[in-house]
Scaffold this motif. Structure first.
Motif, mmCIF file in Angstrom:
data_model
loop_
_atom_site.group_PDB
_atom_site.id
_atom_site.type_symbol
_atom_site.label_atom_id
_atom_site.label_comp_id
_atom_site.label_asym_id
_atom_site.label_seq_id
_atom_site.Cartn_x
_atom_site.Cartn_y
_atom_site.Cartn_z
ATOM 1 N N ARG A 192 28.845 -17.848 64.676
ATOM 2 C CA ARG A 192 29.601 -17.869 65.797
ATOM 3 C C ARG A 192 29.173 -19.045 66.949
ATOM 4 O O ARG A 192 28.157 -19.557 66.583
ATOM 5 N N PRO A 193 29.950 -19.479 67.610
ATOM 6 C CA PRO A 193 29.669 -20.602 68.364
ATOM 7 C C PRO A 193 28.351 -20.742 69.285
ATOM 8 O O PRO A 193 28.126 -19.583 69.659
ATOM 9 N N GLY A 194 27.506 -21.638 69.079
ATOM 10 C CA GLY A 194 26.327 -21.464 69.645
ATOM 11 C C GLY A 194 25.049 -20.865 68.920
ATOM 12 O O GLY A 194 24.128 -20.587 69.660
ATOM 13 N N ALA A 195 25.226 -20.210 67.950
ATOM 14 C CA ALA A 195 24.479 -19.261 67.147
ATOM 15 C C ALA A 195 23.900 -20.006 66.162
ATOM 16 O O ALA A 195 24.113 -21.105 65.996
ATOM 17 N N ALA A 196 22.998 -19.270 65.327
ATOM 18 C CA ALA A 196 22.330 -19.992 64.143
ATOM 19 C C ALA A 196 23.396 -20.142 63.126
ATOM 20 O O ALA A 196 24.395 -19.435 63.129
ATOM 21 N N GLY A 197 22.890 -21.134 62.166
ATOM 22 C CA GLY A 197 23.814 -21.300 60.865
ATOM 23 C C GLY A 197 23.249 -21.668 59.790
ATOM 24 O O GLY A 197 21.758 -21.489 59.523
ATOM 25 N N LEU A 198 23.822 -21.770 58.593
ATOM 26 C CA LEU A 198 23.538 -21.890 57.269
ATOM 27 C C LEU A 198 22.902 -23.102 57.308
ATOM 28 O O LEU A 198 22.092 -23.565 56.089
ATOM 29 N N TYR A 199 23.182 -24.149 58.013
ATOM 30 C CA TYR A 199 22.663 -25.440 58.061
ATOM 31 C C TYR A 199 22.009 -26.015 59.240
ATOM 32 O O TYR A 199 22.804 -25.965 60.239
ATOM 33 N N ALA A 200 20.598 -26.341 59.153
ATOM 34 C CA ALA A 200 19.974 -26.605 60.357
ATOM 35 C C ALA A 200 19.144 -27.802 60.004
ATOM 36 O O ALA A 200 18.621 -28.141 58.880
ATOM 37 N N THR A 201 19.166 -28.858 60.703
ATOM 38 C CA THR A 201 18.501 -30.180 60.734
ATOM 39 C C THR A 201 17.760 -30.632 61.733
ATOM 40 O O THR A 201 18.211 -30.202 62.843
ATOM 41 N N SER A 202 16.670 -31.490 61.607
ATOM 42 C CA SER A 202 15.970 -31.794 62.707
ATOM 43 C C SER A 202 16.884 -33.101 63.341
ATOM 44 O O SER A 202 17.732 -33.663 62.739
ATOM 45 N N ALA A 203 16.360 -33.735 64.404
ATOM 46 C CA ALA A 203 17.140 -34.689 65.105
ATOM 47 C C ALA A 203 17.178 -36.143 64.316
ATOM 48 O O ALA A 203 18.269 -36.679 64.449
ATOM 49 N N ASP A 204 16.225 -36.414 63.736
ATOM 50 C CA ASP A 204 16.272 -37.454 62.798
ATOM 51 C C ASP A 204 16.675 -37.326 61.418
ATOM 52 O O ASP A 204 16.774 -38.218 60.675
ATOM 53 N N GLY A 205 16.989 -35.996 61.068
ATOM 54 C CA GLY A 205 17.499 -35.768 59.512
ATOM 55 C C GLY A 205 16.465 -35.603 58.652
ATOM 56 O O GLY A 205 16.741 -35.726 57.462
ATOM 57 N N SER A 206 15.134 -35.661 58.824
ATOM 58 C CA SER A 206 14.109 -35.696 58.086
ATOM 59 C C SER A 206 13.698 -34.418 57.386
ATOM 60 O O SER A 206 13.037 -34.335 56.251
ATOM 61 N N ILE A 207 14.292 -33.286 57.862
ATOM 62 C CA ILE A 207 14.007 -31.898 57.523
ATOM 63 C C ILE A 207 15.358 -31.382 57.656
ATOM 64 O O ILE A 207 15.988 -31.251 58.654
ATOM 65 N N VAL A 208 15.989 -30.697 56.517
ATOM 66 C CA VAL A 208 17.101 -29.875 56.435
ATOM 67 C C VAL A 208 16.872 -28.496 56.204
ATOM 68 O O VAL A 208 16.167 -28.366 54.714
ATOM 69 N N VAL A 209 17.178 -27.432 56.653
ATOM 70 C CA VAL A 209 17.094 -26.117 56.252
ATOM 71 C C VAL A 209 18.269 -25.649 55.704
ATOM 72 O O VAL A 209 19.298 -25.607 56.375
ATOM 73 N N LEU A 210 18.539 -25.240 54.475
ATOM 74 C CA LEU A 210 19.526 -24.452 53.926
ATOM 75 C C LEU A 210 19.305 -22.960 53.851
ATOM 76 O O LEU A 210 18.408 -22.559 53.105
ATOM 77 N N GLY A 211 20.056 -22.175 54.379
ATOM 78 C CA GLY A 211 20.042 -20.901 54.686
ATOM 79 C C GLY A 211 19.997 -19.984 53.373
ATOM 80 O O GLY A 211 19.588 -19.159 53.329
ATOM 81 N N SER A 212 20.907 -20.646 52.729
ATOM 82 C CA SER A 212 21.312 -19.747 51.251
ATOM 83 C C SER A 212 21.106 -20.680 49.925
ATOM 84 O O SER A 212 21.490 -21.699 49.963
ATOM 85 N N SER A 213 20.324 -19.857 49.043
ATOM 86 C CA SER A 213 20.437 -20.726 47.633
ATOM 87 C C SER A 213 21.850 -20.517 47.084
ATOM 88 O O SER A 213 22.197 -21.158 46.094
ATOM 89 N N GLY A 214 22.886 -19.904 47.737
ATOM 90 C CA GLY A 214 23.974 -20.146 47.190
ATOM 91 C C GLY A 214 24.794 -21.262 47.466
ATOM 92 O O GLY A 214 25.794 -21.617 46.766
ATOM 93 N N LEU A 215 24.442 -22.145 48.180
ATOM 94 C CA LEU A 215 24.769 -23.574 48.373
ATOM 95 C C LEU A 215 24.458 -24.535 47.260
ATOM 96 O O LEU A 215 24.891 -25.645 47.122
ATOM 97 N N VAL A 216 23.326 -24.054 46.544
ATOM 98 C CA VAL A 216 22.825 -24.894 45.474
ATOM 99 C C VAL A 216 22.958 -24.362 44.063
ATOM 100 O O VAL A 216 23.068 -25.232 43.134
ATOM 101 N N ASP A 217 22.807 -23.256 43.760
ATOM 102 C CA ASP A 217 22.658 -22.497 42.442
ATOM 103 C C ASP A 217 24.016 -22.697 41.654
ATOM 104 O O ASP A 217 25.119 -22.965 42.074
ATOM 105 N N ASN A 218 23.863 -22.422 40.511
ATOM 106 C CA ASN A 218 25.081 -22.698 39.557
ATOM 107 C C ASN A 218 26.169 -21.891 40.085
ATOM 108 O O ASN A 218 27.340 -22.210 39.536
ATOM 109 N N GLY A 219 25.827 -20.531 40.106
ATOM 110 C CA GLY A 219 26.955 -19.502 40.267
ATOM 111 C C GLY A 219 27.798 -19.739 41.340
ATOM 112 O O GLY A 219 29.061 -19.246 41.256
ATOM 113 N N HIS A 220 27.503 -20.320 42.476
ATOM 114 C CA HIS A 220 28.367 -20.654 43.771
ATOM 115 C C HIS A 220 28.811 -22.089 44.118
ATOM 116 O O HIS A 220 29.162 -22.632 45.075
#
Length: 397
Positions: A192-220
């Motif tokens: 929802r607007p202003g809430a947590a999300g599946l994709y979070a990154t630092s200001a300089d882009g050096s760290i990226v957090v993906l919330g779900s393995s479904g964004l990377v795995d073969n099945g999804h």
């Protein structure tokens, strides 16, 4: 051909014919065992072929795992696009690979939290960019305290829009995945607007957090923009180190503390003293009260002893009503037997018979024999003497 040659040829054919017939006879006798051996050999061959064709690594998100929860598809695609993917399984190997590459990107999946803060700090210092999938709070604290957990994607939500200005999410478009969401300096694909999300990154882009393995795995990977987001996030550099930590990466100082380490210091002095007190208490309470007395069985207990023991129990528990009821029941039973009233006689009939025998009014005797309830031990003793006197007077006539 001469006769001699024909004889020699006949002698050569006879052994060959006898050997062939002997083999057929041997095979015919052991046909069942030969069939069982062939079946067993076929089964072993099938299992061997199946083992060779099975995936080399069945771990989730492994680049050698073609199963739906593996990461072989995205690794193969990145390899065709010119990105060199190097899988690693241990921390020393990962640090060595990162030190040998220029501007390496590190993919990290540590859902069980094998790495501690110091190890994560080493990885952050060695990698140009870290992409971590579904991390625990311990992992987030070691990488960057600015990130934090923020719940999960609701089951009713199947597609999430980027809702941010980051280049990779904006180019990938909507994605479809379920899993935890995170907060951070920059958040995309929020529930929802202003809430947590599946994709979070630092200001300089050096760290990226993906919330779900479904964004990377073969099945999804083929759903919505999952493939585009994964390829753009992981393929930002020419070198990608794919690291899946294991139990061997756990540091040796993370073992559980022993009982002596958890105990306070003063227990070292108090413990022996408590042990001595316990031994003395055992010796004191466990002493022999005297020699054992052997008595042949069965043991005959006198009625007087039983009555006296029961009376002491009533006295200790101050059961005045129970003692009075027992005395009353015994008195009425003896009087009914004396006057031949039978076992079905009531208290009223016994009182009437006693009144006729002693010449006293029945209501007076009923108030003494039936209705009286002692309140103190003294009243109980006086009443017992009184009813004993009435019994003696009634049975004497």
């Amino acid at each position: 051909m001469t006769a001699v040659d024909q004889q020699q040829a006949g002698r050569a054919q006879k052994p060959a014919t006898s050997e062939a017939s002997g083999f057929r006879g041997w095979a015919r006798k052991r046909a069942a065992w030969i069939a069982i051996g062939l079946v067993f050999l076929a089964l072993v061959t099938y299992l061997a072929v199946g083992q060779l064709s099975a995936p080399d690594d069945a771990r989730p998100l492994s680049v050698r795992n073609p199963a739906p929860d593996g990461g072989m598809a995205v690794a193969e695609i990145l390899g065709r696009q010119g990105v060199r993917v190097t899988p690693t399984d241990t921390l020393p190997d990962t640090l060595a690979q990162l030190s040998q590459k220029e501007d390496p990107v590190l993919f990290l999946s540590d859902p069980r939290g094998f790495l501690d803060r110091s190890q994560l700090e080493e990885l952050r210092a060695a990698a140009e960019k870290i992409v971590v999938v579904g991390p625990r709070l311990r992992t987030l604290a070691g990488l960057d305290p600015a990130f934090g957990p923020g719940g999960v994607v609701p089951e009713a939500v199947t597609v999430l829009e980027p809702q941010c200005r980051e280049d990779d999410p904006a180019a990938a478009g909507p994605v479809s995945a379920q899993g935890p969401v995170y907060t951070g300096p920059v958040v995309c694909y929020s529930i929802r607007p202003g809430a947590a999300g599946l994709y979070a990154t630092s200001a300089d882009g050096s760290i990226v957090v993906l919330g779900s393995s479904g964004l990377v795995d073969n099945g999804h990977l083929a759903l919505e923009g999952n493939a585009a987001l994964a390829l753009r996030t992981l393929g930002s550099g020419p070198e990608l180190v794919w690291y899946l930590p294991g139990p061997s990466d756990m540091s040796t100082d993370r073992s559980a503390p022993t009982l002596s380490e958890l105990a306070p210091p003063w227990l070292a002095f108090l413990g022996p003293w408590l042990g001595v007190v316990a031994v003395l208490t055992i010796l004191w309470r466990g002493r022999r009260l005297g020699p054992l007395v052997f008595e042949p069985l069965p043991v005959v207990v006198k009625a007087a002893e039983t009555a006296e023991g029961r009376a002491r129990l009533y006295q200790d528990s101050r059961a005045l009503d129970r003692a009075a009821d027992n005395l009353r029941a015994g008195l009425l039973s003896r009087l009914a037997k004396h006057f031949n009233l039978g076992p079905a006689a009531t208290a009223g009939s016994v009182v009437d018979a006693v009144a006729v025998a002693v010449g006293r009014p029945a209501p007076e005797l009923r108030s003494i024999l039936v209705d009286f309830r002692p309140q103190t031990e003294g009243q109980l003793v006086q009443w017992a003497q009184q009813i004993e006197h009435i019994e003696q007077e009634a049975t004497a006539r």
